[in-house]
Enzyme design. Sequence first.
Site, PDB file in Angstrom:
ATOM      1  N   LYS A 148      32.448  46.699 -94.250  1.00 22.74           N
ATOM      2  CA  LYS A 148      31.264  45.823 -94.314  1.00 22.74           C
ATOM      3  C   LYS A 148      30.153  46.487 -95.113  1.00 22.74           C
ATOM      4  O   LYS A 148      29.567  45.882 -96.011  1.00 22.74           O
ATOM      5  CB  LYS A 148      30.754  45.531 -92.902  1.00 22.74           C
ATOM      6  CG  LYS A 148      29.396  44.847 -92.898  1.00 22.74           C
ATOM      7  CD  LYS A 148      28.804  44.716 -91.513  1.00 22.74           C
ATOM      8  CE  LYS A 148      27.972  45.878 -91.047  1.00 22.74           C
ATOM      9  NZ  LYS A 148      26.587  45.927 -91.516  1.00 22.74           N
ATOM     10  N   ASN A 149      29.845  47.753 -94.776  1.00 21.46           N
ATOM     11  CA  ASN A 149      28.686  48.397 -95.396  1.00 21.46           C
ATOM     12  C   ASN A 149      28.869  48.636 -96.879  1.00 21.46           C
ATOM     13  O   ASN A 149      27.898  48.824 -97.604  1.00 21.46           O
ATOM     14  CB  ASN A 149      28.362  49.722 -94.684  1.00 21.46           C
ATOM     15  CG  ASN A 149      27.656  49.469 -93.359  1.00 21.46           C
ATOM     16  OD1 ASN A 149      27.352  48.333 -93.021  1.00 21.46           O
ATOM     17  ND2 ASN A 149      27.410  50.535 -92.610  1.00 21.46           N
ATOM     18  N   CYS A 204      13.663  45.826 -86.323  1.00 16.74           N
ATOM     19  CA  CYS A 204      15.076  45.785 -85.986  1.00 16.74           C
ATOM     20  C   CYS A 204      15.243  46.513 -84.680  1.00 16.74           C
ATOM     21  O   CYS A 204      14.483  47.414 -84.357  1.00 16.74           O
ATOM     22  CB  CYS A 204      15.802  46.447 -87.138  1.00 16.74           C
ATOM     23  SG  CYS A 204      17.284  47.278 -86.749  1.00 16.74           S
ATOM     24  N   ARG A 212      12.902  51.267 -88.959  1.00 18.91           N
ATOM     25  CA  ARG A 212      13.646  51.127 -90.212  1.00 18.91           C
ATOM     26  C   ARG A 212      12.786  50.634 -91.376  1.00 18.91           C
ATOM     27  O   ARG A 212      12.973  49.533 -91.887  1.00 18.91           O
ATOM     28  CB  ARG A 212      14.848  50.201 -90.029  1.00 18.91           C
ATOM     29  CG  ARG A 212      15.892  50.825 -89.139  1.00 18.91           C
ATOM     30  CD  ARG A 212      17.080  49.945 -88.987  1.00 18.91           C
ATOM     31  NE  ARG A 212      18.134  50.245 -89.943  1.00 18.91           N
ATOM     32  CZ  ARG A 212      19.327  49.647 -89.917  1.00 18.91           C
ATOM     33  NH1 ARG A 212      19.591  48.736 -89.032  1.00 18.91           N
ATOM     34  NH2 ARG A 212      20.245  49.964 -90.800  1.00 18.91           N
ATOM     35  N   VAL A 270      11.191  50.580 -95.343  1.00 16.09           N
ATOM     36  CA  VAL A 270      11.855  50.589 -96.659  1.00 16.09           C
ATOM     37  C   VAL A 270      11.012  51.347 -97.683  1.00 16.09           C
ATOM     38  O   VAL A 270      11.114  51.110 -98.876  1.00 16.09           O
ATOM     39  CB  VAL A 270      12.158  49.150 -97.156  1.00 16.09           C
ATOM     40  CG1 VAL A 270      13.303  48.526 -96.377  1.00 16.09           C
ATOM     41  CG2 VAL A 270      10.918  48.266 -97.099  1.00 16.09           C
ATOM     42  N   ASP A 271      10.166  52.271 -97.183  1.00 11.76           N
ATOM     43  CA  ASP A 271       9.286  53.000 -98.102  1.00 11.76           C
ATOM     44  C   ASP A 271      10.044  53.777 -99.175  1.00 11.76           C
ATOM     45  O   ASP A 271       9.640  53.814-100.336  1.00 11.76           O
ATOM     46  CB  ASP A 271       8.342  53.930 -97.309  1.00 11.76           C
ATOM     47  CG  ASP A 271       9.083  54.818 -96.315  1.00 11.76           C
ATOM     48  OD1 ASP A 271      10.148  54.387 -95.811  1.00 11.76           O
ATOM     49  OD2 ASP A 271       8.626  55.941 -96.047  1.00 11.76           O
ATOM     50  N   LEU A 272      11.185  54.374 -98.805  1.00 13.37           N
ATOM     51  CA  LEU A 272      11.935  55.165 -99.805  1.00 13.37           C
ATOM     52  C   LEU A 272      12.512  54.260-100.888  1.00 13.37           C
ATOM     53  O   LEU A 272      12.594  54.636-102.055  1.00 13.37           O
ATOM     54  CB  LEU A 272      13.082  55.945 -99.148  1.00 13.37           C
ATOM     55  CG  LEU A 272      12.718  56.958 -98.071  1.00 13.37           C
ATOM     56  CD1 LEU A 272      13.931  57.818 -97.726  1.00 13.37           C
ATOM     57  CD2 LEU A 272      11.581  57.841 -98.489  1.00 13.37           C
ATOM     58  N   ASP A 278      26.808  55.264 -86.459  1.00 16.80           N
ATOM     59  CA  ASP A 278      27.445  53.974 -86.156  1.00 16.80           C
ATOM     60  C   ASP A 278      28.645  54.116 -85.213  1.00 16.80           C
ATOM     61  O   ASP A 278      29.237  53.111 -84.810  1.00 16.80           O
ATOM     62  CB  ASP A 278      27.905  53.289 -87.451  1.00 16.80           C
ATOM     63  CG  ASP A 278      26.737  52.715 -88.233  1.00 16.80           C
ATOM     64  OD1 ASP A 278      25.609  52.712 -87.714  1.00 16.80           O
ATOM     65  OD2 ASP A 278      26.960  52.263 -89.379  1.00 16.80           O
ATOM     66  N   ARG A 284      28.862  40.096 -86.658  1.00 16.59           N
ATOM     67  CA  ARG A 284      28.256  40.569 -87.911  1.00 16.59           C
ATOM     68  C   ARG A 284      29.150  41.603 -88.577  1.00 16.59           C
ATOM     69  O   ARG A 284      29.164  41.696 -89.805  1.00 16.59           O
ATOM     70  CB  ARG A 284      26.892  41.221 -87.625  1.00 16.59           C
ATOM     71  CG  ARG A 284      25.814  40.234 -87.270  1.00 16.59           C
ATOM     72  CD  ARG A 284      24.490  40.946 -87.241  1.00 16.59           C
ATOM     73  NE  ARG A 284      24.406  41.857 -88.366  1.00 16.59           N
ATOM     74  CZ  ARG A 284      23.720  42.999 -88.375  1.00 16.59           C
ATOM     75  NH1 ARG A 284      23.047  43.370 -87.318  1.00 16.59           N
ATOM     76  NH2 ARG A 284      23.713  43.765 -89.433  1.00 16.59           N
TER      77      ARG A 284
HETATM   78  C1  UD1 Z   1      22.998  52.343 -93.352  1.00 13.80           C
HETATM   79  C2  UD1 Z   1      24.088  51.534 -92.686  1.00 13.80           C
HETATM   80  C3  UD1 Z   1      23.992  51.653 -91.167  1.00 13.80           C
HETATM   81  C4  UD1 Z   1      23.999  53.128 -90.766  1.00 13.80           C
HETATM   82  C5  UD1 Z   1      22.941  53.910 -91.533  1.00 13.80           C
HETATM   83  C6  UD1 Z   1      23.009  55.406 -91.289  1.00 13.80           C
HETATM   84  C7  UD1 Z   1      24.414  49.651 -94.174  1.00 13.80           C
HETATM   85  C8  UD1 Z   1      24.260  48.192 -94.379  1.00 13.80           C
HETATM   86  N1  UD1 Z   1      23.918  50.131 -93.029  1.00 13.80           N
HETATM   87  O1  UD1 Z   1      21.755  51.797 -92.928  1.00 13.80           O
HETATM   88  O2  UD1 Z   1      25.102  50.976 -90.592  1.00 13.80           O
HETATM   89  O3  UD1 Z   1      23.713  53.228 -89.388  1.00 13.80           O
HETATM   90  O4  UD1 Z   1      23.118  53.702 -92.954  1.00 13.80           O
HETATM   91  O5  UD1 Z   1      24.269  55.903 -91.594  1.00 13.80           O
HETATM   92  O6  UD1 Z   1      24.987  50.352 -94.987  1.00 13.80           O
HETATM   93  N2  UD1 Z   1      14.362  55.237 -93.500  1.00 13.80           N
HETATM   94  C9  UD1 Z   1      13.022  55.303 -93.796  1.00 13.80           C
HETATM   95  N3  UD1 Z   1      12.566  54.745 -94.958  1.00 13.80           N
HETATM   96  C10 UD1 Z   1      13.403  54.104 -95.821  1.00 13.80           C
HETATM   97  C11 UD1 Z   1      14.763  54.052 -95.526  1.00 13.80           C
HETATM   98  C12 UD1 Z   1      15.227  54.622 -94.348  1.00 13.80           C
HETATM   99  O7  UD1 Z   1      12.233  55.871 -93.023  1.00 13.80           O
HETATM  100  O8  UD1 Z   1      12.928  53.604 -96.859  1.00 13.80           O
HETATM  101  C13 UD1 Z   1      14.871  55.857 -92.256  1.00 13.80           C
HETATM  102  C14 UD1 Z   1      15.537  54.867 -91.300  1.00 13.80           C
HETATM  103  O9  UD1 Z   1      14.578  54.230 -90.497  1.00 13.80           O
HETATM  104  C15 UD1 Z   1      16.471  55.761 -90.522  1.00 13.80           C
HETATM  105  C16 UD1 Z   1      16.910  56.796 -91.575  1.00 13.80           C
HETATM  106  O10 UD1 Z   1      15.933  56.723 -92.616  1.00 13.80           O
HETATM  107  O11 UD1 Z   1      15.787  56.411 -89.487  1.00 13.80           O
HETATM  108  C17 UD1 Z   1      18.278  56.574 -92.178  1.00 13.80           C
HETATM  109  O12 UD1 Z   1      18.382  55.228 -92.587  1.00 13.80           O
HETATM  110  P1  UD1 Z   1      19.319  54.764 -93.792  1.00 13.80           P
HETATM  111  O13 UD1 Z   1      20.279  55.853 -94.125  1.00 13.80           O
HETATM  112  O14 UD1 Z   1      18.460  54.232 -94.876  1.00 13.80           O
HETATM  113  O15 UD1 Z   1      20.103  53.585 -93.111  1.00 13.80           O
HETATM  114  P2  UD1 Z   1      20.438  52.158 -93.719  1.00 13.80           P
HETATM  115  O16 UD1 Z   1      20.756  52.271 -95.163  1.00 13.80           O
HETATM  116  O17 UD1 Z   1      19.398  51.194 -93.284  1.00 13.80           O
END
Ligand code: UD1
Length: 429
Positions: free
Chosen positions: A22-23, A120, A125, A127-129, A310, A402
Site C-alpha cells: 500500500k505505502n 490524525c 503529523r 508536513v513542515d519538512l 507499523d 484502508r
Molecule cells: C509513512 C508511512 C506510515 C509509517 C511512517 C513511518 C505511508 C503512506 N505511510 O508515514 O505507514 O508509519 O512512514 O515509517 O507511507 N514529521 C514531521 N514533519 C513532516 C513530516 C513528518 O514532523 O513534515 C514527523 C511525523 O509526525 C512523525 C515522523 O516525522 O513523527 C515520521 O513521519 P514520516 O516518516 O514522515 O511518516 P509518513 O511518511 O507520514
Amino acid sequence: MDRIAISGGAQLEGVIPISGAKNSAIKLMAASLLTDEPLRLTNMPRLADTRFLARLLERLGVEVVEQDGPEGPETVLHAPEIVSAIAPYDLVRQMRASFNVLGPLVARTGQAKVSLPGGCTIGARPVDLHLEALRALGATIDLHEGYVYAQAPRGLTGAEIAFPFVSVGATEHAMLAAVLAKGETVLSNAACEPELADLADCLNAMGAKVSGAGTPIVRIQGVDRLHGTDHAVMPDRIETGTFALAAAMTGGEVRLTGTRSELIDTLLDKMIEAGVEVRRHEDGLTVKRNGSRLRAVEVTTDPYPGFATDLQAQFMALMTLAEGESVIRETIFENRFMHAPELMRLGADISVSGGEARVRGVPALDGAPVMATDLRASVSLVIAGLAARGETLVSRVYHLDRGFERLEEKLGGCGAKVRRIPGNGEVEA
Ligand code: UD1
C-alpha cells in the site's frame, strides 16, 4: 459500519499470498502526474486508500483504469493533461498521503493548491519538512485557510536538502518533485525505507536519474520530461509481518508467498528471539510455532532498517501471551499506543507511560467487543482475537479496509474463523 467477528482458538495452517505494498502503491500512483504517457502499475493492492487516491487523481485529470492483467491486478494511470491543480480538503483528509500530489503538480504545471491533511489519530503529523523541501527547490509556498498554495512558474531548481530528521513522506515528496527540476538535487538524512527504492526504480524507468535511493544520501539529476512505463509494486512488508505475527500468535504453520523475507529482517530476529521458528524461501517465508510458550522480548521502533512502527501494535499483541515482561518503545509517533487499552479489554496486562509500554504476558486472552482506532492498531486486535478464547468483535473496521486486502479471506484460508458483519448504515459512537 461493518464489524469483524473472530472466534478464537484455531491454529493457522496454510499459505497466504502477500499483496503489493500500500505505502508504495500510493506514491507510485502520484508519479503518474509527472508524465503525459500511461504508467502501468502491476501487483496493485485493491484497498480503500488506493481508491481514495484514484478519486483525487481523476479530479486532477488522470484517467485511472483498474484491470486484471496477465500478472494479476493492475492499474493504468494516464494524465495527458492536468485539468486542475487543486486537491480539495474532502479528498485529502481521507488519506494523508494524498498530500504528496503537491510536489508532482508543481513540478509539472508550475503551481498547485492542495489542502493540508489535518490531524490524525496517531499524532500531530505535520508536513513542515515537505514544505521546506519544496521551498528549497524554488517553490513559493503560502498557507491560507487550510490550503497550501505553491508556485514555481519557471519550474523547480535542484537544491541540497538536509532533512533534520528522517521522514518517509518528505523524502518521497522531495524525490517526486526534484526529478523534473533543473540541475542536481541532493537529499541527505533521507529515509531508507524500501518503498523509497521502489519509487526511485519506477521513476528511473520513466526516464528520471535518481541514485542512492534506500540510503541516507539520494542524488537526483533533473530531466526535462518523463515518459510512461510498466512497474511492479513491491510486496507489502507490513502485511508480511502482520501475517507472520498472526501465525506466531495462534501457533501452527503458515507460508507467506509473493514477498521477500529480508524486508522484515528486524522483526524476524525479534520473533526468533521470542521462540518462533522462521524459514526463508526465495518467494517468501514460513512461520511456525508448536505449543511452546513465547518469551517476552523488548523492541524499540526506529526508521528502517529499525523495527517498523507499523508493526508495533501487532508485536504488542504477540507479547500479551509471552512469558515475562516485554518493554515496547515507540519513537516515531507520539500517540501510538491506542491499541493498548483495547488489548486490555481482552485480558492483556499492559501499562503505558509516555512512549513506553510494559506488557506482562498472561496465560490466555478472552474475547470481547473492541474498537479499532487506526489502521495498524485494528489489525493487532484481530491478531489478539485469533488467539483469544471465545468471540472478539472488532468495530470500526474501515480502518482495516484502508490497508489490508481481503483480510478475512486470507486468514480464513488458513483455518481462522473470521467473518465480516455488514453494517446497516448506522454510525458507530
Ligand atoms: C509513512 C508511512 C506510515 C509509517 C511512517 C513511518 C505511508 C503512506 N505511510 O508515514 O505507514 O508509519 O512512514 O515509517 O507511507 N514529521 C514531521 N514533519 C513532516 C513530516 C513528518 O514532523 O513534515 C514527523 C511525523 O509526525 C512523525 C515522523 O516525522 O513523527 C515520521 O513521519 P514520516 O516518516 O514522515 O511518516 P509518513 O511518511 O507520514
